[in-house]
Design a protein around this motif. Structure first.
Motif, mmCIF file in Angstrom:
data_model
loop_
_atom_site.group_PDB
_atom_site.id
_atom_site.type_symbol
_atom_site.label_atom_id
_atom_site.label_comp_id
_atom_site.label_asym_id
_atom_site.label_seq_id
_atom_site.Cartn_x
_atom_site.Cartn_y
_atom_site.Cartn_z
ATOM 1 N N SER A 1 1.259 0.044 -5.636
ATOM 2 C CA SER A 1 0.837 1.372 -6.105
ATOM 3 C C SER A 1 -0.051 2.067 -5.081
ATOM 4 N N LYS B 1 2.135 3.231 -2.164
ATOM 5 C CA LYS B 1 2.926 4.405 -2.554
ATOM 6 C C LYS B 1 2.067 5.655 -2.566
ATOM 7 N N MET B 2 0.826 5.519 -3.002
ATOM 8 C CA MET B 2 -0.075 6.655 -3.041
ATOM 9 C C MET B 2 -0.408 7.127 -1.621
ATOM 10 N N GLY C 1 -5.430 9.401 2.539
ATOM 11 C CA GLY C 1 -5.310 8.658 1.288
ATOM 12 C C GLY C 1 -6.578 7.901 0.947
ATOM 13 N N VAL D 1 -9.338 8.515 -2.399
ATOM 14 C CA VAL D 1 -9.620 7.561 -3.479
ATOM 15 C C VAL D 1 -10.922 6.786 -3.323
ATOM 16 N N ILE E 1 -6.264 7.615 -10.217
ATOM 17 C CA ILE E 1 -5.269 8.241 -9.362
ATOM 18 C C ILE E 1 -3.908 8.282 -10.053
ATOM 19 N N SER E 2 -3.555 7.166 -10.706
ATOM 20 C CA SER E 2 -2.266 7.113 -11.419
ATOM 21 C C SER E 2 -2.237 8.153 -12.496
#
Length: 96
Positions: free
Chosen positions: A61, A64-65, A82, A86, A95-96
């Motif tokens: 995950s 992917k972010m 990125g 975060v 974030i999800s």
């Protein structure tokens, strides 16, 4: 005061760049998910993420972010942006 803020920002950026290189990007200039997954559980890499205020509990995950263009690889700019997005109080679930 501004000098201290800029120095702190530069130190943070250098830490992120060092982490990127520790993940295996020094040769190709990018990291793939396989490279990321291979290094993510190394204690020194975990410590780097922790020192940046990043909690990486799900490698897929998180990668992917980071991979904004969905190319399957993350270059320095994607990685840096990125990580900056975060860091701190934002956790993976946020974030999800």
């Amino acid at each position: 005061m501004m000098h201290a803020i800029l120095a702190n920002k530069e130190a943070h950026l250098q830490k992120v760049k060092d982490l990127f290189n520790r993940l295996g990007a020094e040769k190709s200039g990018e990291i793939t998910y396989l490279m990321f997954e291979e290094k993510i559980n190394a204690p020194e890499v975990r410590e780097y993420f922790s020192s940046l205020g990043l909690d990486v509990w799900d490698a897929w995950s998180f990668f992917k972010m980071l991979d904004l263009d969905e190319s399957g690889a993350v270059d320095m700019e994607e990685f840096l942006m990125g990580c900056l997005r975060v860091r701190g109080s934002a956790k993976a679930i946020d974030i999800s």
